[in-house]
Design an enzyme around this catalytic site. Sequence first.
Site, PDB file in Angstrom:
ATOM      1  N   GLU A  79      27.974   9.130  -3.868  1.00  0.00           N
ATOM      2  CA  GLU A  79      28.690   8.034  -3.191  1.00  0.00           C
ATOM      3  C   GLU A  79      27.750   6.956  -2.665  1.00  0.00           C
ATOM      4  O   GLU A  79      26.755   7.249  -2.008  1.00  0.00           O
ATOM      5  CB  GLU A  79      29.552   8.592  -2.039  1.00  0.00           C
ATOM      6  CG  GLU A  79      30.291   7.478  -1.286  1.00  0.00           C
ATOM      7  CD  GLU A  79      31.532   7.927  -0.538  1.00  0.00           C
ATOM      8  OE1 GLU A  79      31.919   9.094  -0.625  1.00  0.00           O
ATOM      9  OE2 GLU A  79      32.117   7.061   0.145  1.00  0.00           O
ATOM     10  N   GLU A 136      30.612  18.305   1.351  1.00  0.00           N
ATOM     11  CA  GLU A 136      29.638  17.221   1.495  1.00  0.00           C
ATOM     12  C   GLU A 136      28.288  17.774   1.945  1.00  0.00           C
ATOM     13  O   GLU A 136      28.224  18.564   2.885  1.00  0.00           O
ATOM     14  CB  GLU A 136      30.139  16.194   2.525  1.00  0.00           C
ATOM     15  CG  GLU A 136      31.358  15.440   2.053  1.00  0.00           C
ATOM     16  CD  GLU A 136      31.801  14.365   3.040  1.00  0.00           C
ATOM     17  OE1 GLU A 136      31.027  14.010   3.957  1.00  0.00           O
ATOM     18  OE2 GLU A 136      32.944  13.891   2.895  1.00  0.00           O
ATOM     19  N   LYS A 161      35.627  20.783  -2.666  1.00  0.00           N
ATOM     20  CA  LYS A 161      34.474  19.874  -2.583  1.00  0.00           C
ATOM     21  C   LYS A 161      33.885  19.933  -1.176  1.00  0.00           C
ATOM     22  O   LYS A 161      34.618  19.930  -0.191  1.00  0.00           O
ATOM     23  CB  LYS A 161      34.888  18.426  -2.921  1.00  0.00           C
ATOM     24  CG  LYS A 161      33.724  17.423  -2.775  1.00  0.00           C
ATOM     25  CD  LYS A 161      34.014  16.104  -3.471  1.00  0.00           C
ATOM     26  CE  LYS A 161      34.872  15.159  -2.683  1.00  0.00           C
ATOM     27  NZ  LYS A 161      34.312  14.720  -1.385  1.00  0.00           N
TER      28      LYS A 161
HETATM   29  O1  KIV Z   1      37.766  11.847   0.568  1.00  0.00           O
HETATM   30  C1  KIV Z   1      37.692  11.249  -0.511  1.00  0.00           C
HETATM   31  O2  KIV Z   1      38.652  10.640  -0.965  1.00  0.00           O
HETATM   32  C2  KIV Z   1      36.389  11.301  -1.206  1.00  0.00           C
HETATM   33  C3  KIV Z   1      36.000  10.339  -2.262  1.00  0.00           C
HETATM   34  C4  KIV Z   1      34.954  10.782  -3.167  1.00  0.00           C
HETATM   35  C5  KIV Z   1      36.892   9.380  -2.845  1.00  0.00           C
HETATM   36  O3  KIV Z   1      35.611  12.135  -0.893  1.00  0.00           O
END
Ligand code: KIV
Length: 260
Positions: free
Chosen positions: A177, A113, A111
Amino acid sequence: MNRKKITKILNKKGKTPITCLTAYSKSVTEIVDKYCDIILVGDSLGMVLYGMKTTREVSLSTMILHTKTVKKFAKKSLVVCDMPFKTYSNKFEAYKNAKKIISASKCDAVKLEGGKRIAKTVKYLTTKGVPVMGHVGLLPQYAKNFKFVGKSLDQKKKIYEDAIALSNSGAFAIVIECTVESLARKITNNVPIPTIGIGASKHCDGQILVTDDIIGLSDFRSRFVKKYFNVKKFIQKSVKKYCNDVKERKFPSSLHVYKF
Ligand code: KIV
C-alpha cells in the site's frame, strides 16, 4: 475455505493481472464478484460505512457479520477478511480469532497488516492451515496519516524486508500500500507470491481499490484512486425527485397502488 481458488491466484503471478476490490454488502458483492478474482472485506468498512475516524475501532463481530454476507453472495471470487486491529497481537490470539472468522463466515483467507513484526504469527497461522494475505507499506491500522511511505533508503529496506518475511512465512499474497514504484517493482520481482498494489504502481501482480472510492460514494480523495463514476450525484438526484414527488402528491401514482 477453497485451496483451488488460492492456487488459481498463485498461478496468475507474472502472467495475468489479478483484479481485486472491496465489498461489504450483498448488492456490491454480486456486482464485484462477476469481474474480480479477489473480494476483500476490508476493515476500511469502519471508515467507509460507519464513519469511524480510523480502522482501529472496527470489531471482530462487525468483520464477521459483513464477511458472512459477502461470502454468501460471492459465487466465484476468493473472499478475504481483514483481521481487525488488536485481534492478532500474538500467534495464539491470531489463530483463535482467524478460526472464529473462518468458521463463522466460511471465508477463504484472512489479511493481517505488518511484516517482520508479525512473521512468526503468519508462520503459525499458515502452518495450521489458515491462508494468509499480508499487507506491507502504509498500514492503515497503525498509520497516523495516509501519506505515502518508502521515501528514505531505510524505509525502503524495511518494507522490502517485511515483504520477504511474509513470503517466507507462507503468505499466499501481499498487499503493498501507498509506496514508491521502484520498491513495489523490487518486491514483485523478488517474491514468489503475487503482490497486490494499492497506490503502489503497475509493477504489482494485481491491483486493489476500495469500491466506494472508485464509484464516488465515499469522500476519500487520494492520488492513487481513480474515480470511474459519481454515484453520489445519482443518489442525490433520485432522492430529490422522490421528495418532490411526495410533496407534490405525484407519488404514489395509480401505478404503485394495490387495487381489487
Ligand atoms: O481495508 C481495506 O479496504 C484495505 C485495502 C487494501 C483496500 O486493506
